[in-house]
Enzyme design. Structure first.
Site, mmCIF file in Angstrom:
data_model
loop_
_atom_site.group_PDB
_atom_site.id
_atom_site.type_symbol
_atom_site.label_atom_id
_atom_site.label_comp_id
_atom_site.label_asym_id
_atom_site.label_seq_id
_atom_site.Cartn_x
_atom_site.Cartn_y
_atom_site.Cartn_z
ATOM 1 C CG ASP A 1 -1.926 1.091 1.256
ATOM 2 O OD1 ASP A 1 -1.873 1.954 0.352
ATOM 3 O OD2 ASP A 1 -2.756 1.124 2.183
ATOM 4 C CG ASP B 1 -3.035 3.762 -2.934
ATOM 5 O OD1 ASP B 1 -4.111 3.142 -3.085
ATOM 6 O OD2 ASP B 1 -2.728 4.323 -1.873
ATOM 7 C CD GLU B 2 -5.270 -0.698 -0.684
ATOM 8 O OE1 GLU B 2 -5.486 -1.644 0.081
ATOM 9 O OE2 GLU B 2 -6.129 0.158 -0.976
HETATM 10 MG MG LIG Z 1 -2.389 4.125 0.252
#
Ligand SMILES: [Mg+2]
Length: 422
Positions: free
Chosen positions: A16, A109-110
């Site tokens: 993350d 973003d993960e």
């Molecule tokens: Mg994040």
């Protein structure tokens, strides 16, 4: 109650990115490092990403920007630049795939990464492997990430949450550590447990992850359905929800934005449509995809919206193949009136390589090879000289899209958004 104490039957990591949008902006302007920086949603409505320093000043996620500015005027507020964030995200995902192909891109973003067995290959413990991943991402992209690793997706989520608060950004939960870790995890913070489920469980005195893991399975299935039972299994250390490497190709690209104020100027609206189209096609080319369906949408001041679509055959990712289509859709759709926003949607994707030859195509005046090399040149000129350095003859002048006409639109390179840094 049976919580697994076997160690590492499966190893699933969740990677993350930390304060992703702000971290991406720091790449463009390193002078902002160490300052309270916020990135704003489309149209600069509210705060969607905050630097550590902005969090410390108590700027809230989702806070309307006019309130934040009033409360914390010293912070730096930036318009978002999703095009740039997408490029950085792709780079990170490719680095993850260099460790194992078992990567599920969960959001911009993960990503979940199935590391099962990778330990044998690298000959080191999982905690060391996620440390290598973190270092490689940081070194090659400049983006800091937090990584948690455990036996299932749900546990990986919990591990990552703990990793966020650690200085090295890493945390691992083995089967043997479940008994110790789960009691500290509040029920509402568990992935997939929403507000309603949380209050239901609290009513039954189940206030932490360990208590839920220990509940009678029949009761869990009856109260929380089959999905709840699966969640419970995941928390006990059984991997039920697999890392899904397929089915994550993008299905469609949509780009919509409001005008600074409602307008009836046909050229402004048409210009915005072309602008959205161009941004979407740039993204498609980057992913080596072609679109087979184009829709345009106009939303009137009273929020009524209208749309029309057309088939693109053969599928394409090149501006020239869409120009006439956009013009005719727009002419059919536009009626006198004030419009607040417009947008385009591209879908029915095919991969760039598997294109079918269409004998009836009207777009073969330019050979595909030529189109491809023209598009590539276009993209690279934009990368060097900024957006809108080029336009096709049939596109309206993009000078029309001045800052006054379309607020928040990413017509200008993101550098121009950066305020003075004191
Ligand atoms: Mg994040």
């Amino acid at each position: 109650m049976e919580i697994t104490t076997r160690s590492w039957t499966q190893a699933i990591a969740l990677v993350d990115c930390d304060n992703f949008f702000v971290s991406c902006e720091l790449l463009l302007n390193p002078k902002l490092k160490g300052k309270p920086v916020c990135v704003l949603s489309n149209n600069d409505g509210c705060v969607i990403s905050r630097s550590k320093e902005a969090k410390r000043l108590n700027i809230k996620m989702g806070e309307p920007v006019f309130l934040a500015r009033k409360r914390v005027p010293e912070a730096i507020y930036l318009s978002s630049n999703f095009h740039h964030y997408g490029i950085v995200s792709d780079k990170i995902m490719n680095i993850l795939k260099s460790f194992t192909p078992e990567v599920e891109v969960y959001s911009i973003d993960e990503a979940f990464v199935d590391l099962t067995g990778v330990r044998q290959m690298f000959k080191k413990p999982y905690l060391e492997i996620i440390k290598d991943i973190r270092e490689k991402v940081l070194k090659e992209t400049g983006i800091p990430v937090s990584i948690g690793v455990s036996l299932s997706k749900v546990l990986a989520k919990i591990a990552t949450k703990i990793a966020k608060d650690k200085s090295d950004g890493l945390f691992s939960i083995s089967g043997k550590e479940l008994r110790e870790t789960l009691p500290k995890i509040s029920i509402g913070s568990i992935w997939q447990i929403g507000h309603n489920t949380e209050s239901l469980l609290l009513k039954h005195g189940i206030d932490n992850a360990y208590k839920l893991a220990c509940q009678d399975e029949k009761w869990v299935e009856k109260t929380l359905t089959k999905k709840g039972l699966e969640l419970q299994m995941e928390m006990k250390g059984y991997s039920i929800w697999k890392v899904d490497t397929k089915g994550q190709e993008i299905k469609g690209i949509q780009r919509t934005k409001s005008f600074a104020s409602s307008t009836n100027d046909k050229e402004i609206i048409r210009g915005a449509l072309f602008y959205h189209l161009h941004k979407a096609l740039t993204e498609l080319r980057r992913k080596n995809l072609k679109a087979g369906l184009l829709s345009i949408m106009l939303r009137r001041k009273d929020f009524q919206s209208f749309s029309l679509n057309t088939i693109i055959d053969p599928p394409s990712n090149f501006e020239f193949d869409f120009t006439n289509r956009i013009n005719s859709l727009f002419n059919n759709l536009y009626k006198e009136g004030l419009y607040r926003s417009c947008g385009i949607h591209l879908t029915n994707f095919t991969s760039g390589e598997t294109e079918q030859l269409n004998l009836f195509s009207q777009t073969l005046s330019l050979s595909n090879k030529k189109k491809e090399s023209l598009a590539e040149t276009w993209d690279s000129i934009e990368q060097r000289f900024g957006k809108q350095s080029l336009r096709t003859a049939s596109m309206p002048s993009l000078n029309y899209l001045d800052k006054r006409a379309i607020r928040g639109i990413e017509t200008f390179s993101s550098f121009e958004y950066l305020p003075e840094v004191r």
